[in-house]
Design a protein around this motif. Structure first.
Motif, PDB file in Angstrom:
ATOM      1  N   SER A   1       0.381  46.914   1.844  1.00 62.70           N
ATOM      2  CA  SER A   1      -0.899  46.219   2.002  1.00 62.70           C
ATOM      3  C   SER A   1      -0.649  44.754   2.341  1.00 62.70           C
ATOM      4  O   SER A   1       0.227  44.109   1.763  1.00 62.70           O
ATOM      5  N   ILE A   2      -1.454  44.253   3.261  1.00 60.49           N
ATOM      6  CA  ILE A   2      -1.295  42.841   3.625  1.00 60.49           C
ATOM      7  C   ILE A   2      -2.383  41.982   2.989  1.00 60.49           C
ATOM      8  O   ILE A   2      -2.458  40.777   3.240  1.00 60.49           O
ATOM      9  N   ASP A   3      -3.198  42.594   2.142  1.00 57.86           N
ATOM     10  CA  ASP A   3      -4.314  41.844   1.552  1.00 57.86           C
ATOM     11  C   ASP A   3      -3.912  40.507   0.918  1.00 57.86           C
ATOM     12  O   ASP A   3      -4.611  39.514   1.096  1.00 57.86           O
ATOM     13  N   PRO A   4      -2.794  40.478   0.181  1.00 55.22           N
ATOM     14  CA  PRO A   4      -2.462  39.195  -0.458  1.00 55.22           C
ATOM     15  C   PRO A   4      -2.129  38.089   0.544  1.00 55.22           C
ATOM     16  O   PRO A   4      -2.102  36.924   0.174  1.00 55.22           O
ATOM     17  N   PHE A   5      -1.868  38.459   1.773  1.00 52.17           N
ATOM     18  CA  PHE A   5      -1.417  37.453   2.744  1.00 52.17           C
ATOM     19  C   PHE A   5      -2.513  37.010   3.699  1.00 52.17           C
ATOM     20  O   PHE A   5      -2.335  36.097   4.492  1.00 52.17           O
ATOM     21  N   LEU A   6      -3.648  37.691   3.633  1.00 47.12           N
ATOM     22  CA  LEU A   6      -4.734  37.378   4.565  1.00 47.12           C
ATOM     23  C   LEU A   6      -5.453  36.091   4.179  1.00 47.12           C
ATOM     24  O   LEU A   6      -5.324  35.596   3.070  1.00 47.12           O
ATOM     25  N   ILE A   7      -6.193  35.553   5.116  1.00 42.16           N
ATOM     26  CA  ILE A   7      -7.036  34.394   4.838  1.00 42.16           C
ATOM     27  C   ILE A   7      -8.441  34.918   4.580  1.00 42.16           C
ATOM     28  O   ILE A   7      -9.035  35.568   5.447  1.00 42.16           O
TER      29      ILE A   7
ATOM     30  N   GLY B   1     -12.021  35.875   4.378  1.00 44.56           N
ATOM     31  CA  GLY B   1     -13.199  35.646   5.216  1.00 44.56           C
ATOM     32  C   GLY B   1     -12.894  35.418   6.683  1.00 44.56           C
ATOM     33  O   GLY B   1     -13.805  35.227   7.483  1.00 44.56           O
ATOM     34  N   LEU B   2     -11.620  35.429   7.043  1.00 41.70           N
ATOM     35  CA  LEU B   2     -11.286  35.160   8.442  1.00 41.70           C
ATOM     36  C   LEU B   2     -11.325  36.454   9.255  1.00 41.70           C
ATOM     37  O   LEU B   2     -10.579  37.397   9.011  1.00 41.70           O
ATOM     38  N   ASP B   3     -12.199  36.453  10.204  1.00 41.57           N
ATOM     39  CA  ASP B   3     -12.375  37.604  11.072  1.00 41.57           C
ATOM     40  C   ASP B   3     -11.400  37.429  12.242  1.00 41.57           C
ATOM     41  O   ASP B   3     -11.678  36.698  13.180  1.00 41.57           O
ATOM     42  N   ALA B   4     -10.270  38.094  12.142  1.00 42.66           N
ATOM     43  CA  ALA B   4      -9.216  37.797  13.117  1.00 42.66           C
ATOM     44  C   ALA B   4      -8.497  39.060  13.557  1.00 42.66           C
ATOM     45  O   ALA B   4      -8.557  40.101  12.901  1.00 42.66           O
ATOM     46  N   ASN B   5      -7.822  38.956  14.675  1.00 42.62           N
ATOM     47  CA  ASN B   5      -6.837  39.956  15.054  1.00 42.62           C
ATOM     48  C   ASN B   5      -5.602  39.695  14.204  1.00 42.62           C
ATOM     49  O   ASN B   5      -5.065  38.590  14.228  1.00 42.62           O
TER      50      ASN B   5
ATOM     51  N   ALA C   1      -6.934  14.090   4.873  1.00 43.78           N
ATOM     52  CA  ALA C   1      -8.112  14.695   5.512  1.00 43.78           C
ATOM     53  C   ALA C   1      -8.072  14.666   7.041  1.00 43.78           C
ATOM     54  O   ALA C   1      -8.356  15.667   7.696  1.00 43.78           O
ATOM     55  N   GLU C   2      -7.702  13.535   7.624  1.00 41.40           N
ATOM     56  CA  GLU C   2      -7.850  13.433   9.079  1.00 41.40           C
ATOM     57  C   GLU C   2      -6.862  14.308   9.857  1.00 41.40           C
ATOM     58  O   GLU C   2      -7.084  14.600  11.018  1.00 41.40           O
ATOM     59  N   THR C   3      -5.799  14.757   9.184  1.00 46.83           N
ATOM     60  CA  THR C   3      -4.875  15.628   9.910  1.00 46.83           C
ATOM     61  C   THR C   3      -5.502  16.986  10.209  1.00 46.83           C
ATOM     62  O   THR C   3      -5.038  17.706  11.085  1.00 46.83           O
ATOM     63  N   LEU C   4      -6.558  17.317   9.465  1.00 49.59           N
ATOM     64  CA  LEU C   4      -7.205  18.620   9.657  1.00 49.59           C
ATOM     65  C   LEU C   4      -8.187  18.626  10.838  1.00 49.59           C
ATOM     66  O   LEU C   4      -8.799  19.655  11.122  1.00 49.59           O
ATOM     67  N   ASN C   5      -8.317  17.486  11.483  1.00 52.59           N
ATOM     68  CA  ASN C   5      -9.306  17.383  12.566  1.00 52.59           C
ATOM     69  C   ASN C   5      -9.020  18.298  13.752  1.00 52.59           C
ATOM     70  O   ASN C   5      -9.901  18.540  14.567  1.00 52.59           O
ATOM     71  N   THR C   6      -7.793  18.784  13.859  1.00 46.31           N
ATOM     72  CA  THR C   6      -7.476  19.643  14.993  1.00 46.31           C
ATOM     73  C   THR C   6      -7.807  21.112  14.719  1.00 46.31           C
ATOM     74  O   THR C   6      -7.566  21.960  15.556  1.00 46.31           O
ATOM     75  N   ILE C   7      -8.323  21.382  13.521  1.00 48.38           N
ATOM     76  CA  ILE C   7      -8.729  22.766  13.221  1.00 48.38           C
ATOM     77  C   ILE C   7     -10.228  22.865  13.406  1.00 48.38           C
ATOM     78  O   ILE C   7     -10.981  22.154  12.742  1.00 48.38           O
ATOM     79  N   SER C   8     -10.682  23.738  14.299  1.00 46.00           N
ATOM     80  CA  SER C   8     -12.127  23.839  14.490  1.00 46.00           C
ATOM     81  C   SER C   8     -12.716  25.052  13.783  1.00 46.00           C
ATOM     82  O   SER C   8     -13.898  25.066  13.450  1.00 46.00           O
ATOM     83  N   ASN C   9     -11.899  26.059  13.528  1.00 46.08           N
ATOM     84  CA  ASN C   9     -12.404  27.240  12.832  1.00 46.08           C
ATOM     85  C   ASN C   9     -12.672  26.888  11.361  1.00 46.08           C
ATOM     86  O   ASN C   9     -11.753  26.531  10.620  1.00 46.08           O
ATOM     87  N   GLU C  10     -13.930  27.006  10.945  1.00 46.48           N
ATOM     88  CA  GLU C  10     -14.319  26.553   9.608  1.00 46.48           C
ATOM     89  C   GLU C  10     -13.629  27.352   8.501  1.00 46.48           C
ATOM     90  O   GLU C  10     -13.299  26.826   7.449  1.00 46.48           O
ATOM     91  N   THR C  11     -13.411  28.646   8.743  1.00 51.70           N
ATOM     92  CA  THR C  11     -12.768  29.479   7.721  1.00 51.70           C
ATOM     93  C   THR C  11     -11.315  29.060   7.524  1.00 51.70           C
ATOM     94  O   THR C  11     -10.826  28.963   6.395  1.00 51.70           O
ATOM     95  N   VAL C  12     -10.654  28.800   8.635  1.00 53.93           N
ATOM     96  CA  VAL C  12      -9.258  28.355   8.551  1.00 53.93           C
ATOM     97  C   VAL C  12      -9.192  26.989   7.866  1.00 53.93           C
ATOM     98  O   VAL C  12      -8.360  26.746   6.990  1.00 53.93           O
TER      99      VAL C  12
ATOM    100  N   HIS D   1     -11.282  25.693   5.820  1.00 59.84           N
ATOM    101  CA  HIS D   1     -11.597  25.840   4.404  1.00 59.84           C
ATOM    102  C   HIS D   1     -10.367  26.347   3.637  1.00 59.84           C
ATOM    103  O   HIS D   1     -10.071  25.879   2.533  1.00 59.84           O
ATOM    104  N   TYR D   2      -9.667  27.280   4.240  1.00 63.06           N
ATOM    105  CA  TYR D   2      -8.463  27.817   3.599  1.00 63.06           C
ATOM    106  C   TYR D   2      -7.394  26.725   3.452  1.00 63.06           C
ATOM    107  O   TYR D   2      -6.801  26.549   2.374  1.00 63.06           O
ATOM    108  N   VAL D   3      -7.165  25.994   4.520  1.00 64.94           N
ATOM    109  CA  VAL D   3      -6.186  24.902   4.483  1.00 64.94           C
ATOM    110  C   VAL D   3      -6.587  23.877   3.428  1.00 64.94           C
ATOM    111  O   VAL D   3      -5.775  23.423   2.618  1.00 64.94           O
ATOM    112  N   ASP D   4      -7.869  23.574   3.420  1.00 67.50           N
ATOM    113  CA  ASP D   4      -8.400  22.632   2.441  1.00 67.50           C
ATOM    114  C   ASP D   4      -8.146  23.128   1.014  1.00 67.50           C
ATOM    115  O   ASP D   4      -7.790  22.355   0.129  1.00 67.50           O
ATOM    116  N   SER D   5      -8.303  24.435   0.815  1.00 66.71           N
ATOM    117  CA  SER D   5      -8.103  24.970  -0.536  1.00 66.71           C
ATOM    118  C   SER D   5      -6.628  24.880  -0.947  1.00 66.71           C
ATOM    119  O   SER D   5      -6.330  24.641  -2.120  1.00 66.71           O
TER     120      SER D   5
END
Lengths: 435, 251
Positions: free
Chosen positions: A75-81, A83-87, A408-419, A421-425
């Motif tokens: 199972s890869i569940d522990p490694f997923l992000i 809420g991220l709807d991704a390939n 905080a400002e280093t995260l400006n290059t991430i536009s996907n909110e779910t990603v 949020h995960y990075v922020d967490s």
């Protein structure tokens, strides 16, 4: 010549590899082996690896004798992000796992398959792009990877296509029963006018050590755009060398974010070649290290054509006995006039045992350009700390607030909110954020 | 409320405060005036607990407690508030989040229950009205890109939120145009009560037209050399500080 690796261990490495099992790209594998044989892996005197003794570790820690044991990961569940709807594309111990992977984007948006399979089915793409951006000559770990890669991924986005769902690449090392040595590849081509977002995560499970080399070649064609996010929050016994090579054609755009939090020795060689005009490159990174982690970011921005803009911003927070290394090369080639290239590397050391080695390296041959760089190593701003404390906020919360603000400002290059949020967490967790 | 006796302080090797005596009672407004470099801001900083300053003598008793023993955060929790001359910009932390953390840490210290998001927003809205500040400003990163006036207004908003017993306004008028000055002073006046006290540190009399002091003290060379009522401020405005310097020289 900085040959550190003994011929014995090199022959062990070569011997551990069953060439018959990996018939793809035989010629380039053999060439890479020859380079390895003549150059070895970088020793302490090698300028590029002066502060990063990964060769010593590789020699001491890894036996090379065993083939990777079969994985028990189901199972890869522990490694997923969450809420991220991704390939989701999964590698376990260097092997691509079809059964754990899941592609949800329609076929006309994106072609994703195992690189080994691509050697069979997408030969034209492979012949045109594989091993073109990476240079085994310049980095011995790229040579190691080119010689012994076990599998990889081919990603091809056709022209004028926006891939709605990001690609999530999971590299899992299952080191529960034995140590793991994995060498993987990514070959991505984003055709003209298209858009793709890639998120990469690296996880080691189990108590044994893991070594992962990963080599990425990403072509961004005219007017295309890539958003790239790398999350290195691995186990304390993970060794990793990633060679990421991005090439931009005219009017393309790239936004990157590299987060390094955990691992034993993590080395990122990250190069962006701006081979087109009117490109934009936003090149961010954040390393927040504790314990004995060594995080090393060697970056290159190579302006080869006029009228492009690049902005590189790497920040570091170093605690415990951790060590950070930053090396930022910027090249502005003779005809790359009207280039705007900026670089900054700011570091905060929280402990007297933590160390940072930072070195900007600008080589500018064009005369009509705007370039700047700055690197700082410091402690938290005392005036700001006092400001927060004078409002009744205790010292440790004030410190976490300041560090959170710093990152905080280093995260400006991430536009996907779910990603984001995960990075922020992850950052919040590292800071024990309670505000 | 506050009793300062023979307070002396230095920064590095430089002695700045040379024996300050000051009594502040509940409900009073005291203005500390003086020429540049006289030690006004140092006094404010020492009271708030800025660590660069070393207290070399004297005592400060605040509501019966030794104020100098407290950390900066505990002074705030005990009800001391310093409005900064140069409020610090903190990108990435919103004023709202910052204030919620501050209010709740102070409440915890005082044995009160922490506020949940809803009651915090309620309190915030009430105080925003009081000091005429817009929520859009408070949603933004703390002081980042704020104009001088916005920063000072934010200071007074924070003061309103924390409900201090002793407020110290350090050169709050610097960098403010007359309209901003009126708004800031209006906020301070609304927060005045018979239970709390204010120390206004200022170079100019201008601010004191709007925040009318009960007492005016002139600080010079680290000492209070003259005290009087609000008319002393007018006299200073008319005559400058030289006559005070001359008086001190003669004495």
């Amino acid at each position: 010549m900085s040959t550190a690796i003994t011929s014995k261990s090199l022959s062990e490495i070569i011997g551990s590899f069953s060439a018959a099992e990996f018939p793809e790209a035989t010629a380039s594998r053999q060439q890479a082996i020859r380079i390895l044989e003549s150059k070895g892996l970088p020793a302490g005197k090698n300028e590029e690896y002066r502060f990063t003794p990964i060769t010593r570790a590789v020699e001491n820690v890894f036996t090379w004798k065993t083939q990777n044991t079969p994985t028990e990961i189901t199972s890869i569940d522990p490694f997923l992000i969450e809420g991220l709807d991704a390939n989701v594309l999964v590698f376990v111990n260097g092997k691509f796992s079809q059964s754990l992977s899941k592609i949800i984007s329609p076929e006309n948006e994106i072609n994703v398959k195992s690189l080994r399979e691509a050697f069979d089915k997408d030969r034209e793409l492979v012949d045109s792009y594989f091993n073109k951006l990476v240079s085994p000559e310049t980095d011995s770990f790229a040579a190691l990877n080119t010689a012994f890669w076990q599998d990889g991924l081919l990603v091809h986005v056709p022209a004028n296509t926006v891939v709605e769902k990001p690609l999530l690449l999971l590299h899992i090392s299952d080191a529960a029963n034995a140590q793991v040595v994995a060498h993987t590849r990514l070959l991505a081509i984003i055709e003209a006018g298209s858009k793709l977002s890639i998120v990469e995560k690296f996880d080691t499970t189990g108590e044994q050590a893991s070594l992962h080399t990963f080599t990425e070649e990403i072509e961004i064609k005219e007017n295309a755009a890539l958003e790239y996010c790398k999350i290195q929050n691995d186990s304390g016994k993970a060794y990793q060398v990633i060679n990421t090579n991005i090439r931009q054609a005219d009017s393309s755009r790239v936004d990157t974010f590299t987060l390094t939090l955990n691992g034993q020795i993590i080395r990122n060689n990250f190069a962006i070649t701006i081979a087109g005009e009117k490109c934009e490159s936003h090149f961010n990174g954040l390393y927040m290290l504790t314990g004995n982690t060594l995080g090393d970011n060697h970056t290159v921005v190579d302006h080869q054509k006029p009228n492009s803009f690049s902005n590189e911003m790497y920040k570091g927070v170093l605690d415990g006995n951790s060590k950070g290394v930053f090396n930022g090369k910027i090249f502005v080639r003779p005809n790359a006039q009207k280039t705007n290239a900026f670089q900054s590397n700011r570091n905060i050391a929280l402990s007297s045992n933590a160390a940072i080695n930072t070195k900007p390296q600008l080589e500018i041959w064009a005369d009509d350009v705007k370039c700047s760089h700055g690197c700082t190593i410091g402690q938290l701003d005392e005036e700001a700390m006092f400001y927060l404390q004078s409002r009744g906020i205790d010292k440790s919360t004030a410190q976490a607030m300041m560090l959170y603000a710093f990152t905080a400002e280093t995260l400006n290059t991430i536009s996907n909110e779910t990603v984001k949020h995960y990075v922020d967490s992850l950052i919040s967790e590292r800071l024990h954020k309670n505000f | 409320m506050l009793s300062i006796k023979n307070l002396q302080a230095k920064i590095g090797d430089k002695q700045i405060l040379n024996g300050i005596n000051l009594e502040v009672k509940p409900g009073e407004v005291h203005a500390i005036m003086g020429p540049n470099g006289s030690g006004k801001s140092t006094l404010a900083s020492v009271l708030a607990g800025r660590e660069e300053f070393e207290v070399t003598g004297g005592e400060v008793v605040y509501n019966g407690k030794d104020l100098l023993e407290f950390s900066p955060e505990d002074r705030a929790r005990e009800g001391v508030f310093l409005a900064f001359q140069y409020p610090v910009e903190i990108p990435g932390v919103s004023t709202i989040n910052f204030m919620k953390t501050a209010v709740n840490q102070i409440r915890k210290y005082r044995g009160q229950e922490t506020l949940d998001a809803v009651s915090f927003l309620g309190l915030m809205k009430e105080k925003m009205k009081l000091v005429e500040i817009d929520q859009s400003l408070l949603n933004r990163s703390l002081n980042e890109g704020f104009s001088g006036g916005e920063k000072k207004r934010n200071e007074i908003f924070q003061m309103a939120m924390l409900e201090p017993k002793l407020s110290i306004l350090d050169e709050t008028d610097s960098g403010l145009d007359i309209d901003a000055l009126k708004i800031v002073a209006g906020g301070v006046n609304k927060l005045r009560s018979s239970n709390n006290s204010t120390i206004v540190v200022t170079h100019y009399q201008r601010l004191l037209e709007y925040i009318v002091p009960d007492f005016v003290h002139v600080l010079y060379k680290g000492k209070i050399v003259k005290s009087g009522g609000k008319e002393l401020a007018l006299e200073l405005e008319a005559k400058g500080y030289d006559w005070i310097k001359d008086e001190v020289a003669v004495a």
